[in-house]
Design a protein around this motif. Structure first.
Motif, short mmCIF file in Angstrom:
data_model
loop_
_atom_site.label_atom_id
_atom_site.label_comp_id
_atom_site.label_asym_id
_atom_site.label_seq_id
_atom_site.Cartn_x
_atom_site.Cartn_y
_atom_site.Cartn_z
N LYS A 106 0.83 -1.21 0.00
CA LYS A 106 0.00 0.00 0.00
C LYS A 106 0.86 1.26 0.00
O LYS A 106 0.52 2.26 -0.64
CB LYS A 106 -0.92 0.01 1.22
CG LYS A 106 -2.03 -1.03 1.16
CD LYS A 106 -2.92 -0.93 2.39
CE LYS A 106 -4.05 -1.95 2.33
NZ LYS A 106 -4.91 -1.87 3.55
N LYS A 108 3.81 1.60 -1.36
CA LYS A 108 4.35 1.80 -2.72
C LYS A 108 3.28 2.37 -3.66
O LYS A 108 3.59 3.20 -4.51
CB LYS A 108 4.91 0.48 -3.27
CG LYS A 108 6.25 0.11 -2.67
CD LYS A 108 6.97 -0.98 -3.44
CE LYS A 108 6.50 -2.33 -3.03
NZ LYS A 108 7.34 -3.41 -3.59
N GLU A 109 2.03 1.95 -3.48
CA GLU A 109 0.94 2.50 -4.30
C GLU A 109 0.79 4.00 -4.02
O GLU A 109 0.62 4.80 -4.94
CB GLU A 109 -0.38 1.79 -3.97
CG GLU A 109 -0.47 0.39 -4.54
CD GLU A 109 -1.77 -0.31 -4.12
OE1 GLU A 109 -2.72 0.39 -3.74
OE2 GLU A 109 -1.80 -1.55 -4.16
N ARG A 112 3.61 6.06 -5.58
CA ARG A 112 3.48 6.26 -7.03
C ARG A 112 2.73 7.55 -7.35
O ARG A 112 2.95 8.18 -8.39
CB ARG A 112 2.76 5.07 -7.68
CG ARG A 112 3.62 3.83 -7.79
CD ARG A 112 2.97 2.76 -8.66
NE ARG A 112 3.57 1.47 -8.37
CZ ARG A 112 3.03 0.51 -7.63
NH1 ARG A 112 1.82 0.69 -7.12
NH2 ARG A 112 3.65 -0.63 -7.41
N GLU A 113 1.83 7.94 -6.44
CA GLU A 113 1.04 9.16 -6.65
C GLU A 113 1.82 10.42 -6.27
O GLU A 113 1.41 11.52 -6.60
CB GLU A 113 -0.24 9.10 -5.80
CG GLU A 113 -1.15 7.93 -6.13
CD GLU A 113 -2.27 7.78 -5.12
OE1 GLU A 113 -2.48 8.73 -4.32
OE2 GLU A 113 -2.94 6.73 -5.12
#
Length: 201
Positions: A106, A108-109, A112-113
């Motif tokens: 989560k 890493k997700e 990414r933003e």
């Protein structure tokens, strides 16, 4: 704080009314700004306990979050996080919680933003240490230029390798050179290691 800013505006108005030369006005305002920044313990503070007391007294949700997070009270930190208005601060808070809870997928997700900056590369490097991904670690670490984050990665690696005494030694060498929030972070990390609240992976 609001009253202080209002006094500055009033003072600037009075100098304008009495036609004080513009360079004097700017000089005074810059001097006041430097004084405010210097007196802010999160920037130049040399005493970790005073910085922690400052966070505890603050009514700002992000400061309250930092207080609870650094004291290891994640449930209180999570509750306060909902009150944070700034998107950037809220995202940073969420990232810190995900990292602390070892929810790296989560994290890493979320990363990414986020735009490319030192906090992002540090977090990705730290995740790579936990996941034993040497290639990702090298790639992300190469993007970090901040000495503090590079030193903290050394501490993270020592903790991950089970070398807690070495990690504490690294922090001991860093702490006298640090100020403000970085100092508090290092002091609290050292405390957590000594209390056994930081585990190797």
């Amino acid at each position: 704080m609001i009253w202080f800013l209002l006094l500055i505006v009033l003072f600037a108005f009075m100098m304008g009314f009495f036609q004080v030369p513009i360079w004097i006005m700017y000089g005074v305002l810059v001097g006041v700004l430097i004084l405010i920044l210097y007196r802010n313990p999160l920037i130049f503070g040399k005493d970790a306990e005073k910085i922690m007391a400052y966070l505890k007294k603050s009514k700002a949700p992000y400061m309250q979050f930092l207080f609870h997070f650094l004291n290891g009270d994640l449930s209180a930190a999570e509750q306060v996080m909902g009150k944070i208005r700034s998107k950037k601060s809220k995202r940073n808070s969420e990232l810190m919680l995900l990292m602390e809870k070892k929810q790296y997928g989560k994290a890493k997700e979320l990363l990414r933003e986020m735009g490319g900056h030192k906090t992002k590369w540090y977090a990705l490097s730290d995740i790579a240490i936990k996941e034993s991904d040497l290639e990702a670690f090298k790639q992300n670490k190469a993007k970090i230029t901040d000495t503090f984050f590079l030193n903290m990665l050394e501490v993270d690696q020592a903790v991950d390798d089970g070398k807690k005494d070495e990690a504490v030694g690294l922090l001991d060498s860093m702490i006298p050179k640090l100020r403000g929030y970085k100092l508090l972070t290092a002091v609290q990390y050292r405390k957590h290691i000594l209390e056994g609240r930081v585990d190797e992976f």
